[in-house]
Write a protein that holds these residues in place. Sequence first.
Motif, short mmCIF file in Angstrom:
data_model
loop_
_atom_site.label_atom_id
_atom_site.label_comp_id
_atom_site.label_asym_id
_atom_site.label_seq_id
_atom_site.Cartn_x
_atom_site.Cartn_y
_atom_site.Cartn_z
N VAL A 131 1.32 -6.93 4.89
CA VAL A 131 2.24 -7.27 5.98
C VAL A 131 3.21 -6.12 6.24
O VAL A 131 3.77 -6.01 7.34
N GLN A 132 3.38 -5.24 5.24
CA GLN A 132 4.28 -4.10 5.42
C GLN A 132 3.59 -2.94 6.14
O GLN A 132 4.24 -1.96 6.51
N PHE A 189 9.15 2.02 -0.99
CA PHE A 189 8.00 1.15 -1.18
C PHE A 189 7.14 1.72 -2.29
O PHE A 189 6.94 2.94 -2.38
N PRO A 190 6.61 0.88 -3.18
CA PRO A 190 5.77 1.39 -4.28
C PRO A 190 4.55 2.16 -3.75
O PRO A 190 4.07 1.92 -2.64
N VAL A 191 4.05 3.06 -4.57
CA VAL A 191 2.89 3.87 -4.20
C VAL A 191 1.63 3.20 -4.75
O VAL A 191 1.56 2.87 -5.93
N GLU A 209 5.41 0.58 6.80
CA GLU A 209 6.65 0.60 7.57
C GLU A 209 7.81 0.25 6.63
O GLU A 209 8.08 -0.91 6.33
N GLN A 210 8.47 1.29 6.13
CA GLN A 210 9.56 1.09 5.18
C GLN A 210 10.67 0.27 5.82
O GLN A 210 11.12 0.57 6.93
N TRP A 217 11.19 -9.11 -0.24
CA TRP A 217 9.77 -9.05 0.11
C TRP A 217 9.11 -7.86 -0.59
O TRP A 217 8.07 -8.01 -1.24
N GLN A 218 9.71 -6.69 -0.48
CA GLN A 218 9.13 -5.48 -1.08
C GLN A 218 9.03 -5.59 -2.59
O GLN A 218 8.11 -5.03 -3.21
#
Length: 378
Positions: free
Chosen positions: A248-249, A359-361, A351-352, A291-292
């Motif tokens: 979703v991100q 955001f994790p890799v 999309e940060q 969420w993240q």
Amino acid sequence: MFSNLLINFVLALGAVRVASAALTRRVACPDGVHTATNAACCALFPLVDKLESDFFDGGECGEEVHESLRLTFHDAIGFSFTKGGGGADGSIMVFEDTEVAFHANREHIIQIISFDMGLISLTEGIDEIVDAQKTFMQENNVTISPGDFIQLAGAVGVSNCPGAPRLDFLMGRPLPRAPSPDLLVPEPFDTVPTILARFADAGFSPAEVVALLASHTIAAADHVDPTIPGTPFDSTPGIFDTQLFIEVQLRGTVFPGTSGNQGEVMSALHGEMRLQSDHLLARDSATNCEWQSFAGNQAKLQTAFKAAMHKLALVGQNVNDMIDCSEVIPVPRPLVGQPHLPAGQTKTDIEQACATAPFPVFAADPGPATSVAPVPPS
């Protein structure tokens, strides 16, 4: 003096141990197979077996699981500190004619953008799973209350999904006294403030809202088109994992809304559908960091979802009048696979939104971009 104190301490400790053992002593169930901490839970073991074999097609994480989990929410969220409602009391089943006609529960057409289907009409309705569960209860002479059965079926169904937590189940909900008021179920095109306000009026924080949305990782739109059995909300709808919070991100196309809607959202992946509410909650400052935080964090997702579902299942109920029968819920299989970006996606496609942490890799699946397979009907 010291020896007397020591003797008294040892005697007291022994008494505590005896009392503790008495509290946890198990009783043998009449089937000669199971034991339980409370004899009242014994009758649930054959019911759980019947649910698994007949209702959930031998233990699949499929359409009936998706819909049963959805029903736990639609029943329980029918509660408001200001407007009333009985919460998780089974009113959606007992007063079906009234509640199924509510806007969020009845079959109505909403518009959603899908990557490879364009603007589509999605028929949403809660009546099918309500009727299916009522029929099952009648055919199997189920004696627990409708409120208990809805929550039991949801917990048993989730146990079929690898990676899911083992949900709690408490028994003892009385029959509902009246239908829930209308307009208490949040909808996919509600604004973020509207969604959070509705949940707050039922006692849930923004973090708990995000945790409850983990249900979408094992969800699908089952009635998009007669030729499409089910369009999932992430690429692994048969597994309870963190892919929803990753996918979703990914950047999606937002189309201008009309008639007060914020706009439709197109998923980044072929064969996948994205709810507008998920898209916006993943980007809103009130919820985006929470969420993240679930992206790739399976342990946190399991813990938070279990706690939020425990709270949801008890909305409107007096826990002191209930019996903990969580031991009848099967233990889910462990997670299969690792968190990843879909094939063809890179970190730049994320999309940060969270301003306080990157955001994790994740590594991407090998190969070119592929379509997400639909969920087959049961």
